[in-house]
Design a protein around this motif. Structure first.
Motif, PDB file in Angstrom:
ATOM      1  N   ASN A   2     -12.724 -30.183  16.668  1.00 49.86           N
ATOM      2  CA  ASN A   2     -13.966 -31.269  16.582  1.00 49.86           C
ATOM      3  C   ASN A   2     -14.583 -31.841  17.730  1.00 49.86           C
ATOM      4  N   ILE A   3     -15.794 -31.743  18.190  1.00 54.97           N
ATOM      5  CA  ILE A   3     -16.202 -32.344  19.314  1.00 54.97           C
ATOM      6  C   ILE A   3     -15.833 -34.087  19.417  1.00 54.97           C
ATOM      7  N   LEU A   4     -15.663 -34.582  18.370  1.00 53.69           N
ATOM      8  CA  LEU A   4     -15.276 -35.930  18.380  1.00 53.69           C
ATOM      9  C   LEU A   4     -13.857 -36.336  18.686  1.00 53.69           C
ATOM     10  N   ALA A  25     -23.351 -40.657  23.569  1.00 48.29           N
ATOM     11  CA  ALA A  25     -23.788 -39.286  23.257  1.00 48.29           C
ATOM     12  C   ALA A  25     -24.785 -39.580  21.943  1.00 48.29           C
ATOM     13  N   VAL A  26     -25.783 -38.874  22.087  1.00 44.57           N
ATOM     14  CA  VAL A  26     -26.947 -38.819  21.100  1.00 44.57           C
ATOM     15  C   VAL A  26     -26.922 -37.284  20.472  1.00 44.57           C
ATOM     16  N   TRP A  27     -26.712 -36.415  21.378  1.00 46.85           N
ATOM     17  CA  TRP A  27     -27.305 -35.116  21.153  1.00 46.85           C
ATOM     18  C   TRP A  27     -26.082 -34.078  21.194  1.00 46.85           C
ATOM     19  N   VAL A  28     -25.853 -33.136  20.489  1.00 49.28           N
ATOM     20  CA  VAL A  28     -24.976 -31.920  20.803  1.00 49.28           C
ATOM     21  C   VAL A  28     -25.715 -30.777  21.386  1.00 49.28           C
ATOM     22  N   LEU A  29     -25.313 -30.293  22.483  1.00 42.94           N
ATOM     23  CA  LEU A  29     -25.920 -28.861  22.978  1.00 42.94           C
ATOM     24  C   LEU A  29     -25.107 -27.611  22.641  1.00 42.94           C
ATOM     25  N   ALA A  30     -25.388 -27.033  21.791  1.00 40.21           N
ATOM     26  CA  ALA A  30     -24.437 -25.791  21.398  1.00 40.21           C
ATOM     27  C   ALA A  30     -24.813 -24.746  22.322  1.00 40.21           C
ATOM     28  N   LEU A  36     -18.859 -13.583  27.926  1.00 44.25           N
ATOM     29  CA  LEU A  36     -17.361 -14.191  27.571  1.00 44.25           C
ATOM     30  C   LEU A  36     -16.883 -14.342  26.063  1.00 44.25           C
ATOM     31  N   HIS A  37     -18.074 -14.717  25.341  1.00 42.29           N
ATOM     32  CA  HIS A  37     -17.953 -15.109  23.818  1.00 42.29           C
ATOM     33  C   HIS A  37     -18.611 -14.311  23.154  1.00 42.29           C
ATOM     34  N   THR A  38     -18.042 -14.169  21.758  1.00 38.83           N
ATOM     35  CA  THR A  38     -18.883 -13.365  20.993  1.00 38.83           C
ATOM     36  C   THR A  38     -19.991 -14.333  20.658  1.00 38.83           C
ATOM     37  N   PRO A  39     -21.180 -13.628  19.970  1.00 38.40           N
ATOM     38  CA  PRO A  39     -22.355 -14.459  19.689  1.00 38.40           C
ATOM     39  C   PRO A  39     -22.229 -15.600  18.789  1.00 38.40           C
ATOM     40  N   GLU A  40     -21.361 -15.577  17.749  1.00 45.89           N
ATOM     41  CA  GLU A  40     -21.376 -16.505  16.910  1.00 45.89           C
ATOM     42  C   GLU A  40     -20.443 -17.686  17.488  1.00 45.89           C
ATOM     43  N   ARG A  41     -19.731 -17.653  18.607  1.00 50.49           N
ATOM     44  CA  ARG A  41     -18.968 -18.557  19.200  1.00 50.49           C
ATOM     45  C   ARG A  41     -19.976 -19.797  19.774  1.00 50.49           C
ATOM     46  N   ARG A  42     -19.593 -21.075  19.561  1.00 41.18           N
ATOM     47  CA  ARG A  42     -20.310 -22.175  19.893  1.00 41.18           C
ATOM     48  C   ARG A  42     -19.523 -23.066  20.695  1.00 41.18           C
ATOM     49  N   LYS A  43     -19.743 -23.469  22.050  1.00 42.99           N
ATOM     50  CA  LYS A  43     -19.134 -24.369  22.789  1.00 42.99           C
ATOM     51  C   LYS A  43     -20.083 -25.541  22.896  1.00 42.99           C
ATOM     52  N   THR A  44     -19.853 -26.716  23.132  1.00 43.74           N
ATOM     53  CA  THR A  44     -20.560 -27.973  22.741  1.00 43.74           C
ATOM     54  C   THR A  44     -20.354 -28.791  24.084  1.00 43.74           C
ATOM     55  N   LEU A  71     -26.534 -35.781  17.282  1.00 46.16           N
ATOM     56  CA  LEU A  71     -25.117 -35.826  16.970  1.00 46.16           C
ATOM     57  C   LEU A  71     -25.006 -36.185  15.600  1.00 46.16           C
ATOM     58  N   ASP A  72     -25.598 -37.029  14.838  1.00 48.54           N
ATOM     59  CA  ASP A  72     -25.133 -37.203  13.595  1.00 48.54           C
ATOM     60  C   ASP A  72     -25.537 -36.278  12.523  1.00 48.54           C
ATOM     61  N   GLU A  73     -26.183 -35.356  12.856  1.00 49.00           N
ATOM     62  CA  GLU A  73     -26.784 -34.080  12.282  1.00 49.00           C
ATOM     63  C   GLU A  73     -25.974 -32.898  12.469  1.00 49.00           C
ATOM     64  N   TRP A  74     -25.108 -32.933  13.464  1.00 51.36           N
ATOM     65  CA  TRP A  74     -24.366 -31.701  13.949  1.00 51.36           C
ATOM     66  C   TRP A  74     -23.121 -31.499  13.079  1.00 51.36           C
ATOM     67  N   GLU A  75     -22.945 -30.172  12.546  1.00 51.22           N
ATOM     68  CA  GLU A  75     -21.860 -29.717  11.848  1.00 51.22           C
ATOM     69  C   GLU A  75     -21.193 -28.579  12.631  1.00 51.22           C
ATOM     70  N   GLU A  76     -19.831 -28.657  12.614  1.00 50.73           N
ATOM     71  CA  GLU A  76     -19.008 -27.883  13.247  1.00 50.73           C
ATOM     72  C   GLU A  76     -19.024 -26.533  12.620  1.00 50.73           C
ATOM     73  N   PRO A  77     -19.159 -25.273  13.285  1.00 43.71           N
ATOM     74  CA  PRO A  77     -19.197 -24.200  12.505  1.00 43.71           C
ATOM     75  C   PRO A  77     -17.783 -23.972  11.861  1.00 43.71           C
ATOM     76  N   ALA A  78     -17.716 -23.410  10.689  1.00 45.17           N
ATOM     77  CA  ALA A  78     -16.281 -22.833  10.204  1.00 45.17           C
ATOM     78  C   ALA A  78     -15.561 -21.785  11.219  1.00 45.17           C
ATOM     79  N   PRO A  79     -14.421 -21.916  11.295  1.00 44.76           N
ATOM     80  CA  PRO A  79     -13.799 -20.977  12.219  1.00 44.76           C
ATOM     81  C   PRO A  79     -13.580 -19.756  11.846  1.00 44.76           C
TER      82      PRO A  79
END
Length: 79
Positions: A2-4, A25-30, A36-44, A71-79
């Motif tokens: 969780n980024i928080l 912070a106001v924004w999440v940059l995914a 290095l990462h699979t296409p569905e992987r997101r770092k933030t 930031l208030d609209e960001w949802e962590e992708p399911a693992p």
């Protein structure tokens, strides 16, 4: 992760990821590095209003930026 819940940050007040910036912070940059990462992987990264464009450009010129979300609209992708 969780980024928080990043180490050293107060989850109630996440801060910008720009070097030396302590603004809220106001924004999440995914992003991901396709070499290095699979296409569905997101770092933030988190960004304040003042650094959103700079951080987006930094990731964009490398082909890493995937999404920019408030930031208030960001949802962590399911693992």
């Amino acid at each position: 992760m969780n980024i928080l819940d990043t180490a050293g940050s107060d989850p109630s007040s996440p801060i910008c990821s720009a070097k030396g910036c302590r603004a809220d912070a106001v924004w999440v940059l995914a992003w991901n590095n396709p070499k290095l990462h699979t296409p569905e992987r997101r770092k933030t990264w988190l960004a304040c209003d003042g650094h959103r464009e700079h951080l987006s450009q930094f990731l964009g010129v490398r082909g890493f930026l995937r999404d920019v979300v408030e930031l208030d609209e960001w949802e962590e992708p399911a693992p």
